[in-house]
Design a protein around this motif. Structure first.
Motif, PDB file in Angstrom:
ATOM      1  N   TRP A 226       0.875  -1.165   0.000  1.00  0.00           N
ATOM      2  CA  TRP A 226       0.000   0.000   0.000  1.00  0.00           C
ATOM      3  C   TRP A 226       0.907   1.208   0.000  1.00  0.00           C
ATOM      4  CZ3 TRP A 226      -2.088  -4.170   2.670  1.00  0.00           C
ATOM      5  CH2 TRP A 226      -3.390  -4.497   2.302  1.00  0.00           C
ATOM      6  N   PRO A 227       0.838   2.157  -0.905  1.00  0.00           N
ATOM      7  CA  PRO A 227      -0.085   2.188  -2.019  1.00  0.00           C
ATOM      8  C   PRO A 227       0.453   1.516  -3.274  1.00  0.00           C
ATOM      9  CG  PRO A 227       1.094   4.232  -1.946  1.00  0.00           C
ATOM     10  CD  PRO A 227       1.589   3.400  -0.772  1.00  0.00           C
TER      11      PRO A 227
ATOM     12  N   HIS B 258      -4.965   2.487  -3.646  1.00  0.00           N
ATOM     13  CA  HIS B 258      -4.874   3.938  -3.503  1.00  0.00           C
ATOM     14  C   HIS B 258      -6.221   4.565  -3.815  1.00  0.00           C
ATOM     15  CE1 HIS B 258      -3.957   3.210  -7.734  1.00  0.00           C
ATOM     16  NE2 HIS B 258      -4.256   4.462  -7.995  1.00  0.00           N
ATOM     17  N   LYS B 259      -6.343   5.864  -3.540  1.00  0.00           N
ATOM     18  CA  LYS B 259      -7.641   6.530  -3.525  1.00  0.00           C
ATOM     19  C   LYS B 259      -8.239   6.897  -4.879  1.00  0.00           C
ATOM     20  CE  LYS B 259      -5.575  11.082  -2.894  1.00  0.00           C
ATOM     21  NZ  LYS B 259      -5.462  12.206  -1.974  1.00  0.00           N
TER      22      LYS B 259
ATOM     23  N   GLN C   5      -2.465   7.184   5.150  1.00  0.00           N
ATOM     24  CA  GLN C   5      -2.307   8.545   4.645  1.00  0.00           C
ATOM     25  C   GLN C   5      -3.136   8.807   3.390  1.00  0.00           C
ATOM     26  OE1 GLN C   5       1.958   8.764   4.223  1.00  0.00           O
ATOM     27  NE2 GLN C   5       2.224   9.395   6.341  1.00  0.00           N
ATOM     28  N   ASP C   6      -3.884   7.816   2.940  1.00  0.00           N
ATOM     29  CA  ASP C   6      -4.664   7.921   1.711  1.00  0.00           C
ATOM     30  C   ASP C   6      -6.144   7.965   2.079  1.00  0.00           C
ATOM     31  OD1 ASP C   6      -4.573   8.134  -1.022  1.00  0.00           O
ATOM     32  OD2 ASP C   6      -4.371   5.997  -1.402  1.00  0.00           O
TER      33      ASP C   6
ATOM     34  N   VAL D 254      -8.997   6.859   1.262  1.00  0.00           N
ATOM     35  CA  VAL D 254      -9.682   5.865   0.444  1.00  0.00           C
ATOM     36  C   VAL D 254     -11.173   5.903   0.744  1.00  0.00           C
ATOM     37  CG1 VAL D 254      -9.958   3.375   0.129  1.00  0.00           C
ATOM     38  CG2 VAL D 254      -7.672   4.368   0.218  1.00  0.00           C
TER      39      VAL D 254
END
Length: 170
Positions: free
Chosen positions: A11-12, A113-114, A140-141, A143
């Motif tokens: 990730w990511p 990831h987002k 930190q994403d 999503v």
């Protein structure tokens, strides 16, 4: 006891491993866009280790989602389910083709990831499939629909499978 199989998804940067996997399928003659869980020409669309199998699901024109199935427990997770209806259809198709039509229980979404073409189906899939109780994504994403943020080293479970999150900044 948990299964000995440990899969490493980043990730990511899971997309890098997914790209390699997809490239290998295409090299062997599989793949394509906008299809489903199996290539009509009979080309390989899954790889397995022990009782873990990863099945490709062609989405959009150039993306893939991936069904991760623990054959021992018949539990499954999906990576980047941009098209929930296609993922649910693929889950039934994989059950019919590879597990003698035994129902597979989709329990988790893993999001690389987002971006919408990866996380765009998270909320709708969770609404359509109540057995999905967890949506994973990088801490930190942002999503869509994330319920369980992960950081480097976290271990995610699908059935008896363990998947280790690895942060690999781009």
């Amino acid at each position: 006891a948990a299964a000995a199989v440990v899969l490493r998804f980043d990730w990511p940067a899971l997309r890098t491993d997914v790209w390699r996997f997809t490239t290998e399928l295409r090299r062997r003659g599989g793949g394509g866009g906008g299809g489903g869980a199996a290539d009509e020409g009979g080309a390989p669309t899954a790889v397995g280790v022990g009782h873990c199998t990863v099945h490709t699901v062609a989405t959009l024109l150039d993306n893939y989602a991936y069904l991760i199935v623990d054959g021992a427990t018949r539990r499954a997770g999906v990576v980047d389910p941009v098209d929930p209806d296609l993922v649910l259809r693929a889950l039934r198709d994989v059950s019919d083709r590879h597990y003698d039509s035994a129902p597979l229980e989709l329990e988790a979404i893993l999001t690389t990831h987002k971006h919408w073409d990866h996380a765009g189906g998270n909320v709708e899939l969770r609404r359509k499939c109540p057995s999905v109780t967890r949506v994973y994504g990088g801490v930190q994403d942002a999503v869509a629909g994330m319920t369980h943020p992960v950081v480097d080293g976290d271990v995610v479970r699908i059935g008896s499978l363990r998947i280790r999150a690895m942060h690999t900044p781009c």
